[in-house]
Design an enzyme around this catalytic site. Structure first.
Site, PDB file in Angstrom:
ATOM      1  N   LYS A 193      -5.737   1.282  -4.980  1.00  0.00           N
ATOM      2  CA  LYS A 193      -4.821   0.990  -6.081  1.00  0.00           C
ATOM      3  C   LYS A 193      -3.929  -0.240  -5.843  1.00  0.00           C
ATOM      4  O   LYS A 193      -2.761  -0.270  -6.214  1.00  0.00           O
ATOM      5  CB  LYS A 193      -3.937   2.220  -6.375  1.00  0.00           C
ATOM      6  CG  LYS A 193      -4.725   3.454  -6.773  1.00  0.00           C
ATOM      7  CD  LYS A 193      -3.845   4.664  -6.998  1.00  0.00           C
ATOM      8  CE  LYS A 193      -3.491   5.358  -5.718  1.00  0.00           C
ATOM      9  NZ  LYS A 193      -2.900   6.694  -5.893  1.00  0.00           N
TER      10      LYS A 193
ATOM     11  N   ASP B  95      -1.663  14.033  -3.785  1.00  0.00           N
ATOM     12  CA  ASP B  95      -1.112  14.407  -5.101  1.00  0.00           C
ATOM     13  C   ASP B  95      -1.950  15.474  -5.805  1.00  0.00           C
ATOM     14  O   ASP B  95      -1.425  16.345  -6.505  1.00  0.00           O
ATOM     15  CB  ASP B  95      -0.925  13.175  -6.003  1.00  0.00           C
ATOM     16  CG  ASP B  95      -2.154  12.299  -6.108  1.00  0.00           C
ATOM     17  OD1 ASP B  95      -3.147  12.558  -5.405  1.00  0.00           O
ATOM     18  OD2 ASP B  95      -2.125  11.333  -6.909  1.00  0.00           O
TER      19      ASP B  95
HETATM   20 MG    MG Z   1       1.211  10.420  -9.067  1.00  0.00          MG
END
Ligand code: MG
Ligand code: ADP
Length: 511
Positions: free
Chosen positions: A195, A230
């Site tokens: 990312k 996450d």
């Molecule tokens: Mg997140």
């Protein structure tokens, strides 16, 4: 008519013919250019096709890759990482816990107050802020000092019933949304960045230790008791509210999924024993790849231009970091093939100038004259006076790109369900009760979903749930529930901190 009069008439006729010829020529030219735009659109449509047949192939490929990733280390592009989470919070957790959630774009600090048996979550406070861009490519010390100082300021504001008893250290769950090889539930080594992050000195380091050291540098008395992905945080919160939750998916800046696996199916870790007989596996599905994925030249170019080519192929077709840029690339191609945007197309050449939230706003503009589309084109791309028919084409491009993304994510979800036998392929009504009545053998299955893209982009959500239902079929689909969880990854990390706290009161097994 005199000679002069005749000459004038002839000249007028010649001029009119010339003008007519020019006009016709221009119209033909402009039609040809428009046809090229339509051609680019058609080609995109075909390239992004996600017919039900193709989606089923993706489902099968996902399930096959999951098996391969569980069979041996490096056996698949899916890392299928162990999380060391073998039991999930059950509602007995009590007290105030902290969490940090470091995503791809946002950074959140949370304080969660848990009431113990039956009272569940009494309250939670969240402070969000974007991650300063320069820290994404800085040093690990810079990044973690920033995180620890934000945490310190947040702790100072403790009050309103969130007080931690003086005889207890504050405890924290750290959600870190990048691939980590866990060594225990509270430690793990960074495998690689994704990312757009790139802090080379962090790769190979223990992430929890880096945070713990930064916390100590600030003199803050707090212990990192859980390091979670996450997806795992989201699964923890999903399961806390609804114990039929077996998998969690993130669709935000990036995309990933985790699910509950039987330890005996994790062949690569023979001898792995847990009390529950199960363990949460972090798939790192962003890196999934299959030749059945509908890939276009825009995807190939985006990948080649990225800092991580040949990596995170599934993520690059699905998640918020990339969708807007795929649309930008298509628009640029249209501009190169014709002059639909006039001369002012230079901003279109700037990578990532069209962010996904703007793409969503273009897609979801419901005004008859597409006013919002005009505004965004003008303010972001400096494209003025774009005709309505061109604006409609841009909306269609957004639709094609988002529909493909959502349907591929749906196929991924059904792939997980297939792997754990929850896709209904064994039949729904095949068990008979003692009285001879047919009874359902399909169990209710909940998939928790979190992430800014999924939460904020309603067309994406609609396409995703429509595709899950389409793949599963009308008999099975009602048994599969997709549940959206806001802040799930952060609150879930606080829950996991509580269930792995030194003062933990125990938790139930997973399976
Ligand atoms: Mg997140
Ligand atoms: P993180 O991935 O950092 O945890 P989030 O889950 O909040 O963060 O996701 C943020 C991402 O979600 C943004 O990078 C953006 O791509 C996407 N996003 C945010 N808002 C919208 C929106 N309104 N429409 C579409 N995508 C959005």
């Amino acid at each position: 008519m005199g000679k002069a009069g005749f000459g004038l008439a002839v000249s007028c006729a010649v001029v009119s013919c010339t003008i007519a010829a020019i006009l016709v020529g221009r119209r033909v030219k402009s039609r040809r250019k428009w046809n090229r735009v339509v051609g680019v659109l058609r080609e995109l449509e075909e390239g992004c096709s996600t017919s039900i047949g193709r989606l089923r192939q993706v489902v099968d490929a996902m399930a096959v890759e999951m098996h391969a990733g569980l069979a041996s280390e490096g056996g698949s592009k899916l890392k299928m990482l162990l999380t060391f989470v073998d039991n999930l919070p059950n509602g007995n957790e009590k007290g105030t816990y902290y969490a940090l959630d470091l995503g791809g774009t946002n950074f959140r600090v949370l304080r969660v107050q848990l009431g113990g048996k039956n009272s569940l979550i009494l309250g939670h406070e969240v402070e969000r802020q974007p991650i300063p861009e320069h820290l994404m490519t800085s040093t690990s010390e810079d990044l973690f000092d920033f995180i620890a100082s934000t945490l310190e300021k947040f702790v100072e504001k403790e009050g309103n019933g969130y007080i931690v008893p003086l005889d207890r250290r504050r405890e924290l769950g750290f959600t870190f949304s990048f691939p980590v090889k866990q060594t225990s539930v509270s430690s793990g080594i960074l495998i690689k960045w994704t990312k757009g992050f790139s802090i080379e000195d962090m790769v190979g380091k223990d992430v929890a230790e880096c945070l713990q050291q930064a916390i100590s540098r600030r003199g803050l008395d707090m212990r990192v008791v859980a390091l979670v992905n996450d997806t795992v945080g989201t699964l923890a919160l999903g399961h806390y509210h609804d114990e039929d939750t077996v998998a969690a998916v993130i669709i935000g800046t990036g995309t990933n999924a985790c699910y509950v696996e039987r330890t005996d199916a994790i062949i690569k870790s023979q001898g792995l024993l847990t009390k529950s007989g199960g363990m949460v596996v972090n798939m790192e599905w962003g890196n999934f790849w299959s030749t059945h994925l509908p890939r276009t030249s825009y995807d190939t170019d985006l990948d080649a231009d990225s800092p991580n080519p040949n990596d995170q192929g599934f993520e690059k077709m699905i998640s918020g970091m990339y969708l807007g840029d795929i649309v930008r690339r298509v628009m640029l191609r249209m501009a190169e093939e014709s002059d639909i945007f006039g001369d002012a197309t230079c901003r279109l050449s700037e990578p990532f100038i069209l962010r996904t939230p703007l793409m969503a706003a273009i897609h979801e503009d419901e005004s008859p004259d597409l006013r919002e589309v005009s505004r965004i084109l003008q303010e972001t791309l400096e494209l003025t006076n774009v005709p309505l028919k061109v604006r409609k084409v841009i909306v269609r491009v957004c639709d094609i790109v988002t529909r493909r993304a959502a349907r591929l994510a749906a196929a991924g979800i059904v792939g997980i369900l297939k792997k754990i036998g929850r896709d209904g392929s064994g039949g729904v009504m095949s068990v008979r009760t003692k009285t001879g009545e047919p009874s359902s053998r399909m169990r209710r299955t909940v998939v928790a979903i979190e992430g800014g893209l999924y939460a904020s982009y309603s067309m994406f959500r609609e396409y995703l749930s429509e595709a899950v239902a389409e793949i599963l079929g009308e008999e099975v689909a009602p048994y599969v529930v997709l549940k959206i969880l806001e802040d799930g990854s952060g609150i879930g990390a606080a829950l996991l901190a509580a269930s792995h706290s030194s003062s933990s009161v125990g938790s139930v097994t997973l399976l």
